[in-house]
Write a protein that holds these residues in place. Structure first.
Motif, mmCIF file in Angstrom:
data_model
loop_
_atom_site.group_PDB
_atom_site.id
_atom_site.type_symbol
_atom_site.label_atom_id
_atom_site.label_comp_id
_atom_site.label_asym_id
_atom_site.label_seq_id
_atom_site.Cartn_x
_atom_site.Cartn_y
_atom_site.Cartn_z
ATOM 1 N N TRP A 1 8.197 -2.898 3.053
ATOM 2 C CA TRP A 1 8.417 -1.635 3.780
ATOM 3 C C TRP A 1 7.280 -0.656 3.501
ATOM 4 C CZ3 TRP A 1 8.807 3.451 2.407
ATOM 5 C CH2 TRP A 1 9.305 4.321 3.381
ATOM 6 N N TYR A 2 6.947 -0.480 2.220
ATOM 7 C CA TYR A 2 5.915 0.480 1.853
ATOM 8 C C TYR A 2 4.562 0.074 2.430
ATOM 9 C CZ TYR A 2 2.951 3.510 -0.952
ATOM 10 O OH TYR A 2 2.014 4.429 -1.350
ATOM 11 N N GLN A 3 4.236 -1.196 2.314
ATOM 12 C CA GLN A 3 2.953 -1.666 2.831
ATOM 13 C C GLN A 3 2.863 -1.467 4.342
ATOM 14 O OE1 GLN A 3 2.900 -5.701 1.398
ATOM 15 N NE2 GLN A 3 1.710 -5.159 -0.424
ATOM 16 N N ARG A 4 3.983 -1.696 5.023
ATOM 17 C CA ARG A 4 3.994 -1.494 6.478
ATOM 18 C C ARG A 4 3.762 -0.026 6.819
ATOM 19 N NH1 ARG A 4 8.566 -3.360 7.260
ATOM 20 N NH2 ARG A 4 9.822 -1.528 7.801
ATOM 21 N N ARG A 5 4.395 0.863 6.064
ATOM 22 C CA ARG A 5 4.225 2.297 6.319
ATOM 23 C C ARG A 5 2.786 2.739 6.042
ATOM 24 N NH1 ARG A 5 8.053 1.414 8.694
ATOM 25 N NH2 ARG A 5 10.086 2.439 8.646
ATOM 26 N N VAL A 6 2.185 2.176 5.001
ATOM 27 C CA VAL A 6 0.799 2.523 4.686
ATOM 28 C C VAL A 6 -0.126 2.108 5.829
ATOM 29 C CG1 VAL A 6 -1.152 2.020 3.162
ATOM 30 C CG2 VAL A 6 1.107 2.485 2.186
ATOM 31 N N ARG A 7 0.112 0.938 6.388
ATOM 32 C CA ARG A 7 -0.704 0.483 7.519
ATOM 33 C C ARG A 7 -0.536 1.424 8.704
ATOM 34 N NH1 ARG A 7 1.074 -4.733 5.859
ATOM 35 N NH2 ARG A 7 2.711 -4.692 7.468
ATOM 36 N N GLU A 8 0.685 1.893 8.925
ATOM 37 C CA GLU A 8 0.933 2.816 10.039
ATOM 38 C C GLU A 8 0.150 4.107 9.850
ATOM 39 O OE1 GLU A 8 5.091 3.398 10.262
ATOM 40 O OE2 GLU A 8 5.552 1.380 10.999
ATOM 41 N N VAL A 9 0.099 4.586 8.617
ATOM 42 C CA VAL A 9 -0.639 5.821 8.343
ATOM 43 C C VAL A 9 -2.125 5.621 8.595
ATOM 44 C CG1 VAL A 9 -1.324 7.429 6.538
ATOM 45 C CG2 VAL A 9 1.062 6.709 6.717
ATOM 46 N N LYS A 10 -2.651 4.486 8.163
ATOM 47 C CA LYS A 10 -4.072 4.225 8.353
ATOM 48 C C LYS A 10 -4.430 4.116 9.830
ATOM 49 C CE LYS A 10 -4.929 1.897 3.945
ATOM 50 N NZ LYS A 10 -5.330 0.633 3.287
ATOM 51 N N GLU A 11 -3.496 3.609 10.626
ATOM 52 C CA GLU A 11 -3.747 3.423 12.048
ATOM 53 C C GLU A 11 -3.486 4.673 12.873
ATOM 54 O OE1 GLU A 11 -1.245 0.178 12.967
ATOM 55 O OE2 GLU A 11 -2.402 -1.315 11.825
ATOM 56 N N ASN A 12 -2.676 5.593 12.353
ATOM 57 C CA ASN A 12 -2.311 6.793 13.106
ATOM 58 C C ASN A 12 -2.533 8.020 12.231
ATOM 59 O OD1 ASN A 12 -1.153 8.871 14.552
ATOM 60 N ND2 ASN A 12 0.641 7.697 15.172
ATOM 61 N N LYS A 13 -3.536 8.793 12.587
ATOM 62 C CA LYS A 13 -3.884 9.951 11.772
ATOM 63 C C LYS A 13 -2.826 11.049 11.808
ATOM 64 C CE LYS A 13 -8.882 9.265 12.095
ATOM 65 N NZ LYS A 13 -10.185 9.881 12.474
ATOM 66 N N GLU A 14 -1.872 10.958 12.745
ATOM 67 C CA GLU A 14 -0.822 11.967 12.837
ATOM 68 C C GLU A 14 0.394 11.632 11.975
ATOM 69 O OE1 GLU A 14 -0.658 15.027 14.495
ATOM 70 O OE2 GLU A 14 -2.805 14.622 14.405
ATOM 71 N N VAL A 15 0.375 10.476 11.313
ATOM 72 C CA VAL A 15 1.495 10.056 10.471
ATOM 73 C C VAL A 15 1.183 10.382 9.012
ATOM 74 C CG1 VAL A 15 2.869 8.093 9.669
ATOM 75 C CG2 VAL A 15 2.162 8.217 12.070
ATOM 76 N N ARG A 16 2.178 10.919 8.300
ATOM 77 C CA ARG A 16 2.021 11.223 6.887
ATOM 78 C C ARG A 16 3.197 10.645 6.108
ATOM 79 N NH1 ARG A 16 -2.060 12.212 8.784
ATOM 80 N NH2 ARG A 16 -3.399 14.044 8.592
ATOM 81 N N ILE A 17 2.907 10.093 4.952
ATOM 82 C CA ILE A 17 3.959 9.661 4.034
ATOM 83 C C ILE A 17 4.252 10.829 3.098
ATOM 84 C CG2 ILE A 17 4.557 8.131 2.125
ATOM 85 C CD1 ILE A 17 2.926 5.968 3.435
ATOM 86 N N VAL A 18 5.524 11.206 3.010
ATOM 87 C CA VAL A 18 5.906 12.381 2.222
ATOM 88 C C VAL A 18 6.914 11.983 1.157
ATOM 89 C CG1 VAL A 18 6.959 14.663 2.282
ATOM 90 C CG2 VAL A 18 5.518 13.912 4.184
ATOM 91 N N ASP A 19 6.693 12.436 -0.055
ATOM 92 C CA ASP A 19 7.666 12.293 -1.126
ATOM 93 C C ASP A 19 8.145 13.691 -1.484
ATOM 94 O OD1 ASP A 19 8.959 12.118 -3.648
ATOM 95 O OD2 ASP A 19 7.969 10.210 -4.031
ATOM 96 N N GLY A 20 9.423 13.937 -1.292
ATOM 97 C CA GLY A 20 9.967 15.275 -1.524
ATOM 98 C C GLY A 20 10.770 15.398 -2.800
ATOM 99 N N THR A 21 10.375 14.687 -3.855
ATOM 100 C CA THR A 21 11.115 14.726 -5.109
ATOM 101 C C THR A 21 10.758 15.970 -5.911
ATOM 102 O OG1 THR A 21 11.011 12.304 -5.181
ATOM 103 C CG2 THR A 21 11.692 13.428 -7.188
ATOM 104 N N PRO A 22 11.660 16.941 -6.051
ATOM 105 C CA PRO A 22 11.335 18.167 -6.794
ATOM 106 C C PRO A 22 10.943 17.895 -8.245
ATOM 107 C CG PRO A 22 13.346 18.465 -5.508
ATOM 108 C CD PRO A 22 13.010 17.004 -5.456
ATOM 109 N N ALA A 23 11.561 16.878 -8.854
ATOM 110 C CA ALA A 23 11.316 16.604 -10.274
ATOM 111 C C ALA A 23 9.877 16.211 -10.564
ATOM 112 C CB ALA A 23 12.266 15.509 -10.766
ATOM 113 N N LEU A 24 9.118 15.794 -9.537
ATOM 114 C CA LEU A 24 7.719 15.447 -9.772
ATOM 115 C C LEU A 24 6.910 16.642 -10.258
ATOM 116 C CD1 LEU A 24 6.885 13.067 -6.778
ATOM 117 C CD2 LEU A 24 7.221 12.463 -9.182
#
Length: 234
Positions: free
Chosen positions: A1-24
């Motif tokens: 799943w993660y690898q697929r999402r990374v490929r999507e981001v590389k192919e589409n500059k309008e896509v962003r992967i977001v991690d919204g974990t406050p504890a970070l």
């Protein structure tokens, strides 16, 4: 799943992967056990994130630390779930007084950074999480201009303008501001704490004054660090 999402981001500059974990922003629990004898953690979460994704854009939305603390108290401590006594403004005051004293005692023999990241804080009331300057400084040192800090107040007062700044920061196309404004104005908002707060009651004024005295110096340091008085939370 993660690898697929990374490929999507590389192919589409309008896509962003977001991690919204406050504890970070603040959680380095257990560092004292992993690195015995050290005064402070030898790294920050900012450095860990940067090591994996050096071009990451960091967004921190900060609420008045006093209101944040009471909101957390209402949200997490569900009656007798974690304690025998039910929630009340009086028990919150007692916990706030005890935990702020504990934090100040920590500072008598340790650095601010040690006390902020300490694993010894009570989970009942995490006063250290509102000492934002400690955590923001670590992220600012690592990410510089790739860190954007906004306040909850400006997000609520100027949602369109604030969201536009956020979109610019993460590098996506500028939205149609009028459409965005209409969407926000016609959207329903829901606060899961509203009903709980009605049952428990407002924070005592003496508690607010106690916490204001505790947090004010750190808010002032944050405002100086970021060069903006809005971080005084007045």
């Amino acid at each position: 799943w993660y690898q697929r999402r990374v490929r999507e981001v590389k192919e589409n500059k309008e896509v962003r992967i977001v991690d919204g974990t406050p504890a970070l922003l603040w959680d380095l629990g257990g560092w004292e056990i992993r690195y015995p004898g050290l005064e402070e953690p030898p790294y920050s979460n900012a450095e860990l994130i940067h090591a994996v994704t050096p071009d990451a854009k960091i967004l921190a939305i900060l609420r008045n630390p006093i209101d944040r603390l009471y909101s957390e108290y209402l949200y997490f401590w569900k009656g007798v779930k974690m304690r025998k006594e039910a929630r009340s403004p009086q028990t919150f005051h007692a916990d706030a007084a005890r935990e702020s004293r504990k934090f100040n005692r920590c500072l008598e023999n340790n650095s601010l950074r040690h006390c902020c990241y300490s694993s010894d804080h009570s989970l009942r009331l995490r006063v250290a999480l509102g000492v934002y300057v400690c955590y923001i400084r670590d992220f600012l040192e690592v990410f510089g201009d790739n860190l954007l800090v906004v306040t909850m107040n400006e997000y609520h007062s100027y949602p369109v303008e604030t969201l536009n700044r956020i979109f610019n920061h993460i590098g996506v196309s500028k939205p149609n501001l009028e459409e965005l404004r209409n969407f926000i104005e016609n959207s329903e908002t829901y606060n899961v704490n509203s009903e709980v707060k009605e049952g428990v009651g407002e924070m005592l004024e003496e508690t607010r004054e106690l916490l204001k005295k505790f947090y004010d110096p750190y808010n002032s340091d944050l405002a100086t660090l970021l060069g903006d008085s809005k971080y005084l939370f007045v």
